[in-house]
Design an enzyme around this catalytic site. Structure first.
Site, PDB file in Angstrom:
ATOM      1  CG  HIS A 287      -1.995  -1.075   1.121  1.00  0.00           C
ATOM      2  ND1 HIS A 287      -2.920  -1.144   0.105  1.00  0.00           N
ATOM      3  CD2 HIS A 287      -2.240  -2.140   1.930  1.00  0.00           C
ATOM      4  CE1 HIS A 287      -3.696  -2.203   0.285  1.00  0.00           C
ATOM      5  NE2 HIS A 287      -3.307  -2.825   1.382  1.00  0.00           N
ATOM      6  CG  HIS A 366      28.811  34.611 -16.552  1.00  0.00           C
ATOM      7  ND1 HIS A 366      27.983  33.553 -16.770  1.00  0.00           N
ATOM      8  CD2 HIS A 366      28.672  34.927 -15.239  1.00  0.00           C
ATOM      9  CE1 HIS A 366      27.347  33.244 -15.652  1.00  0.00           C
ATOM     10  NE2 HIS A 366      27.750  34.071 -14.703  1.00  0.00           N
TER      11      HIS A 366
END
Length: 465
Positions: A287, A366
């Site tokens: 379950h 960058h």
């Protein structure tokens, strides 16, 4: 061909006792309208609260599946849910006067027979299937559980169980189509091991168990004293049969435990809230794992719904403002002008476009070896897009500046690299007052969100700018 939704023709009344509470309960299954799915109604509680069969409402999976909502709970729902899914019933309201669905014979067969007696009523709307498009996986390493859903035009289920028990061994069960449920799966009863039975009895559980609704697997030596104790508890003569189970019942199928695990899985996956199309394969499910897997499927449904709700913009369509027109409104210039086009503009929202290219100056410093468009500049591009929205409220935008007041809840979810086209949308969170705007901004590349933030900005007039 489209399949229509269906409900039942007439009310179905069933009475019994809850497996764990031992309480007598009366259950009434009633027809329901389209898109209703399965809902419980606790008629014994004040206000008769409704509990939706939804994975988000699951509160316990220890000895069955329990759902809770609006101050009401219903336990052991899986056998009834399996019957409804197995018979392809889409919409019912289930009224009951207790906290647990009756266990009946421990399978779905009595529910199935009652539903078949009532018959079906075809409804006007098409059945709302969720189709598995890509494999969905769930693993629990500690419990050796694996579940996968794969694309299939139909509903097929395969289950394997292995409890390291010399009596039970490894078992498999499968159906190639949900239409086989009634014949192959619905009659399979719940099972437990003898050591679990003793634990449940000692903890004052299974008050509704009478050894007629469960297969008891004997996984240890049992002496006459213990058999006598069981006789006293259940008021029934018991002994160990040759199959290694208590002789309380005869097996309906040689692999009845595996078939019942498949039954439980069908019932628990009803918690997704829609009928499914796909092939579900599970190893050692229970379950808790079924519910966790249902949550995975529901998450995929939410993602797909979100993708479908995303408006697709054509970057080649005639823009509201091109770059030259934007420069007449915003004071920014290269290399800090971050918006190439405005694609859509209303009183409440604006959509802008930024083409990211390797030619931009920022990529010289960058991550030149692995260029990534900085998150802070994504926020700047988002703010410039929002600035167009705010400046659209004044007749002479060229004489105004847009200034940041606040940035909140900024998140960066996927990298932006050269070659990407970022669509920025800004939506007002409240009306603009005194030139101050609160906006929710989202940046997207394709159908993926790359950044989002809540922005507050104010426009100020600058003469002779």
């Amino acid at each position: 061909m489209n399949v229509k939704q269906r409900t039942i023709k007439t009310d179905i009344s069933i009475s019994g006792v809850g497996l764990h509470t031992g309480r007598a309960v009366n259950l009434l299954i009633r027809p329901a309208p389209e898109n209703h799915w399965y809902k419980f109604k606790r008629v014994d509680l004040e206000g008769a609260p409704i509990v939706n069969v939804d994975v988000d409402n699951v509160t316990d999976t220890s000895r069955g599946t329990t759902i809770t909502q609006n101050g009401a709970s219903i336990s052991t729902i899986e056998h009834l849910m399996a019957a409804l899914v197995g018979l392809q019933v889409d919409n019912v309201l289930i009224e009951l006067d207790g906290p647990e669905v009756p266990i009946l014979d421990g399978s779905s067969s009595i529910f199935v027979n009652k539903i078949l007696e009532a018959g079906f009523h075809e409804q006007d709307l098409d059945r709302d299937f969720y189709e598995i498009h890509d494999n969905i996986h769930y693993n629990n390493v500690d419990n050796k559980v694996e579940i996968v859903a794969m694309p299939l035009d139909g509903y097929r289920l395969t289950c394997m169980i292995d409890f390291n028990s010399p009596v039970l061994g490894s078992q498999h069960a499968a159906i190639t189509n949900i239409t086989e449920f009634v014949k192959e799966i619905s009659s399979a009863r719940t099972f437990c091991f003898l050591h679990e039975l003793e634990m449940l009895v000692n903890n004052n559980l299974i008050k509704g168990g009478d050894l007629s609704n469960a297969i008891v697997i004997v996984d240890k030596e049992v002496d006459a004293e213990e058999l006598s104790k069981l006789k006293g508890i259940f008021n029934k003569e018991v002994e160990v049969a040759s199959e290694g189970i208590l002789n309380n019942i005869q097996l309906r199928h040689q692999n009845e435990p595996a078939r019942h695990k498949l039954l439980d899985m069908i019932g628990d996956l009803a918690l997704v809230g829609r009928p499914l199309k796909g092939h579900i394969m599970a190893a050692r499910p229970g379950h808790a794992a079924n519910v966790a897997f249902a949550k995975r499927i529901k998450l995929e449904i939410k993602k797909e719904k979100k993708r479908k709700s995303i408006k697709v913009y054509d970057p080649n369509a005639t823009p509201v403002y091109d770059t030259v027109q934007i420069m007449k409104i915003l004071p920014h210039r290269q290399p800090f002008l971050m918006v190439d086009k405005i694609l859509e503009l209303t009183e409440n929202h604006v959509v802008g476009l930024k083409n990211v290219t390797m030619n931009e100056d920022l990529f010289m410093g960058h991550f030149p070896g692995a260029p990534v468009f900085p998150g802070v500049l994504q926020i700047e591009a988002m703010a410039q897009t929002g600035g167009i929205l705010v400046l659209n409220t004044v007749p002479d935008p060229e004489n105004w500046l847009t200034l940041f007041l606040k940035i909140e809840n900024a998140r960066f979810k996927n990298p932006v690299v050269p070659g990407d086209t970022v669509i920025f949308s800004c939506e007002l969170l409240e009306p603009i007052r005194r030139g101050i705007a609160r906006m929710k901004g989202v940046g997207m590349v394709g159908d993926k969100i790359v950044s989002e933030a809540e922005l507050m900005a104010q426009i100020v007039k600058v003469k002779g700018l």
